[in-house]
Design an enzyme around this catalytic site. Structure first.
Site, PDB file in Angstrom:
ATOM      1  N   VAL A  79      38.034  -6.725  20.857  1.00 54.63           N
ATOM      2  CA  VAL A  79      37.180  -5.531  20.750  1.00 54.63           C
ATOM      3  C   VAL A  79      38.013  -4.295  20.392  1.00 54.63           C
ATOM      4  O   VAL A  79      37.579  -3.448  19.603  1.00 54.63           O
ATOM      5  CB  VAL A  79      36.379  -5.307  22.057  1.00 54.63           C
ATOM      6  CG1 VAL A  79      35.452  -4.107  21.922  1.00 54.63           C
ATOM      7  CG2 VAL A  79      35.572  -6.549  22.413  1.00 54.63           C
ATOM      8  N   ARG A 114      50.923  -5.704  23.582  1.00 48.95           N
ATOM      9  CA  ARG A 114      51.505  -6.308  22.378  1.00 48.95           C
ATOM     10  C   ARG A 114      50.736  -5.841  21.155  1.00 48.95           C
ATOM     11  O   ARG A 114      49.600  -5.353  21.276  1.00 48.95           O
ATOM     12  CB  ARG A 114      51.529  -7.838  22.465  1.00 48.95           C
ATOM     13  CG  ARG A 114      50.185  -8.506  22.582  1.00 48.95           C
ATOM     14  CD  ARG A 114      50.303  -9.968  22.977  1.00 48.95           C
ATOM     15  NE  ARG A 114      50.660 -10.120  24.380  1.00 48.95           N
ATOM     16  CZ  ARG A 114      49.772 -10.116  25.390  1.00 48.95           C
ATOM     17  NH1 ARG A 114      48.486  -9.981  25.146  1.00 48.95           N
ATOM     18  NH2 ARG A 114      50.160 -10.258  26.647  1.00 48.95           N
ATOM     19  N   ILE A 170      23.950  -4.689  20.429  1.00 51.49           N
ATOM     20  CA  ILE A 170      22.539  -4.266  20.536  1.00 51.49           C
ATOM     21  C   ILE A 170      22.478  -2.992  21.385  1.00 51.49           C
ATOM     22  O   ILE A 170      22.965  -2.991  22.512  1.00 51.49           O
ATOM     23  CB  ILE A 170      21.666  -5.355  21.211  1.00 51.49           C
ATOM     24  CG1 ILE A 170      21.811  -6.689  20.494  1.00 51.49           C
ATOM     25  CG2 ILE A 170      20.211  -4.914  21.275  1.00 51.49           C
ATOM     26  CD1 ILE A 170      21.086  -7.843  21.196  1.00 51.49           C
ATOM     27  N   GLY A 182      36.263 -15.832  19.516  1.00 53.31           N
ATOM     28  CA  GLY A 182      36.379 -14.580  20.278  1.00 53.31           C
ATOM     29  C   GLY A 182      35.107 -14.191  21.002  1.00 53.31           C
ATOM     30  O   GLY A 182      34.931 -13.040  21.377  1.00 53.31           O
ATOM     31  N   LYS A 217      25.696  -8.379  33.223  1.00 50.69           N
ATOM     32  CA  LYS A 217      24.915  -7.588  32.274  1.00 50.69           C
ATOM     33  C   LYS A 217      23.504  -7.302  32.828  1.00 50.69           C
ATOM     34  O   LYS A 217      22.983  -6.196  32.692  1.00 50.69           O
ATOM     35  CB  LYS A 217      24.817  -8.327  30.933  1.00 50.69           C
ATOM     36  CG  LYS A 217      26.180  -8.472  30.254  1.00 50.69           C
ATOM     37  CD  LYS A 217      26.146  -9.495  29.133  1.00 50.69           C
ATOM     38  CE  LYS A 217      27.488  -9.662  28.465  1.00 50.69           C
ATOM     39  NZ  LYS A 217      27.553 -10.825  27.573  1.00 50.69           N
ATOM     40  N   GLY A 274      31.757 -10.530  19.951  1.00 50.84           N
ATOM     41  CA  GLY A 274      32.582 -10.518  18.742  1.00 50.84           C
ATOM     42  C   GLY A 274      33.197  -9.150  18.500  1.00 50.84           C
ATOM     43  O   GLY A 274      32.776  -8.146  19.081  1.00 50.84           O
TER      44      GLY A 274
HETATM   45  N1  HSE Z   1      31.406 -13.742  26.615  1.00 51.84           N
HETATM   46  C1  HSE Z   1      30.391 -12.844  26.225  1.00 51.84           C
HETATM   47  C2  HSE Z   1      29.326 -13.633  25.492  1.00 51.84           C
HETATM   48  C3  HSE Z   1      30.964 -11.779  25.355  1.00 51.84           C
HETATM   49  O1  HSE Z   1      29.549 -14.800  25.152  1.00 51.84           O
HETATM   50  O2  HSE Z   1      28.247 -13.134  25.278  1.00 51.84           O
HETATM   51  C4  HSE Z   1      30.153 -10.535  25.269  1.00 51.84           C
HETATM   52  O3  HSE Z   1      29.970  -9.919  26.474  1.00 51.84           O
END
Ligand code: HSE
Length: 435
Positions: free
Chosen positions: A14, A46, A134, A185, A203, A300
């Site tokens: 990110v 890094r 979103i 990712g 969330k 992502g």
């Molecule tokens: N690991 C989370 C997902 C990343 O797969 O939605 C975003 O919060």
């Protein structure tokens, strides 16, 4: 006007996306903000080859960023709840505004973080913490501010949705799909956070607070992952016209607030049932506007950066305004949060999908139906799958009408004692998402 100086802490997936989006769209961003936004300091243990940091101060000691007097906004993108928490609290103490994508930090420590920020008159923005790109926080906190929000239901973990989708469409192996999500990712540093529902519960906790005006209460969220979902359950659900999705549901009821994450059957005709792969979607039911649906990339590099940079821009815009007149962190004024209780999972009411692999004997179905009817559980539909082998167990699939979870638990306990089951009962909650 003087540029706004941004310090980015963490240059991973990110962080690199944020740096690149801020630079690439610099011109449009400054036209929107009314002033230049510059990354002046990066704190990273890094380098990241995806980022050209030429001309930007880079510190290996990440606290150098929050202690840099030139930095106006600290963007925390290291994740976790230990160093990140100290770093954010230090930034606030130093009078810096904070932008973070850290859902675990906000869900678990948000109450203290916001109180400190309030006291100091700084902003803590966290759009990227929920559903990546979103703009759901903004939609609920500002766009739906006229409404009483009844419930929020979301597919808010991309990794989990990606796994369920690949398993259903391609019959792929769970671990194989998880590895791909990690390589792309999407997955958390600890992927059990994704598959056990912890990430989604972080969330959902945040969504519930801004939807209902309650303090953040992650420890009270009911959390169930996708690891026990079988391909058979997915297929039976389809036969009945439903999809299995890993859903976060937060609902206001007269007795309290439901706050739960678990696999859920939803009618396949709902738009949200057709959210596939790594995509996220959140449906909000409100009294004035009715249902609204928000869809997009929930994970992502650049999708998440999109939300981070929008927050940076928001903070840059309000830097000159009166701090007490800013949009409150949890949508409602801090002194006016409600103390409505979060309901234990036993108290919630939902419909159910039940799968029982039973012995093929006369009277078995009657016995099970009797237990359900004595438990005040109304059966909506039944499928009994014929087996080629007469001695093989028979899968019995039922959908029930809404019932309180504790009544369902009691009925399942009674069914277990009937000596008709070959395996334990599979139970998946079902939501119509229609009103
Ligand atoms: N690991 C989370 C997902 C990343 O797969 O939605 C975003 O919060």
């Amino acid at each position: 006007m003087k540029p706004v100086n941004v310090g980015i802490v963490g240059l991973g997936t990110v962080g690199s996306g944020t740096f690149n989006v801020l630079n690439r769209n610099r011109e449009d961003i400054s036209r929107r903000a009314g002033r230049e936004i510059l990354v002046t300091h990066i704190g990273a243990r890094r380098d990241n080859p995806a980022v050209n940091t030429a001309g930007v101060k880079v510190s290996r000691d990440i606290f150098a960023v929050v202690n840099d007097p030139e930095v106006d906004i600290v963007v925390e993108l290291i994740g976790g709840t230990t160093i990140a928490r100290d770093l954010v609290m230090k930034a606030i103490e130093n009078g810096k505004h904070v932008v973070t994508a850290n859902k675990a930090l906000i869900a678990q420590y948000g109450n203290e973080v916001f109180a400190a920020a309030q006291k100091k008159g700084v902003n803590v923005a966290f759009e990227a913490a929920v559903a990546g790109g979103i703009p759901i926080i903004k939609a609920i906190r500002e766009g739906l501010a006229a409404n009483r929000i009844e419930w929020v239901a979301g597919i808010i973990n991309g990794t989990g949705n990606f796994i369920l989708t690949e398993m259903r469409d391609k019959g792929r192996d769970f671990n194989d799909v998880l590895k791909e999500a990690q390589a792309l990712g999407y997955a958390e540093a600890d992927p059990t956070f994704d598959v056990e529902g912890i990430d989604a519960a972080h969330k959902l906790t945040i969504l519930a607070s801004i939807a209902f005006g309650i303090p953040l209460q992650f420890s009270k969220a009911y959390t169930e992952g996708i690891t026990k979902i079988t391909r058979e359950d997915v297929a039976y659900a389809e036969e009945l016209g439903y999809r299995v999705k890993h859903l976060g549901v937060a609902r206001q009821t007269p007795n309290g607030i439901e706050l739960r994450v678990h696999p859920t059957l939803i009618p396949e005709s709902r738009l949200i049932a057709n959210v596939h792969g790594v995509m996220n979607a959140v449906m909000v039911m409100s009294d004035a506007v009715g249902g609204t649906l928000y869809y997009g990339r929930g994970a992502g590099s650049e999708p998440t950066a999109s939300a981070v940079v929008a927050d940076v821009l928001d903070v840059a815009r309000v830097l000159t305004t009166d701090p007490t007149n800013r949009v409150p962190h949890l949508a409602f004024q801090p002194g006016r949060l409600s103390d409505k209780p979060i309901l234990p999972i036993e108290e919630i009411e939902t419909a159910y999908y039940l799968r029982m692999d039973v012995k093929d004997r006369p009277g078995v179905l009657a016995k099970i139906a009797t237990v359900l009817s004595e438990g005040d559980i109304n059966i909506e539909s039944i499928i009994q799958k014929d087996q080629a082998d007469d001695n093989a167990p028979v899968p019995l699939i039922m959908l029930t009408r809404k019932v309180q979870e504790k009544k369902m638990n009691a009925a399942i306990d009674k069914i277990r004692k009937l000596d008709v089951l070959v395996n334990d009962v599979t139970r998946i909650r079902l939501e119509m998402l229609d009103k």
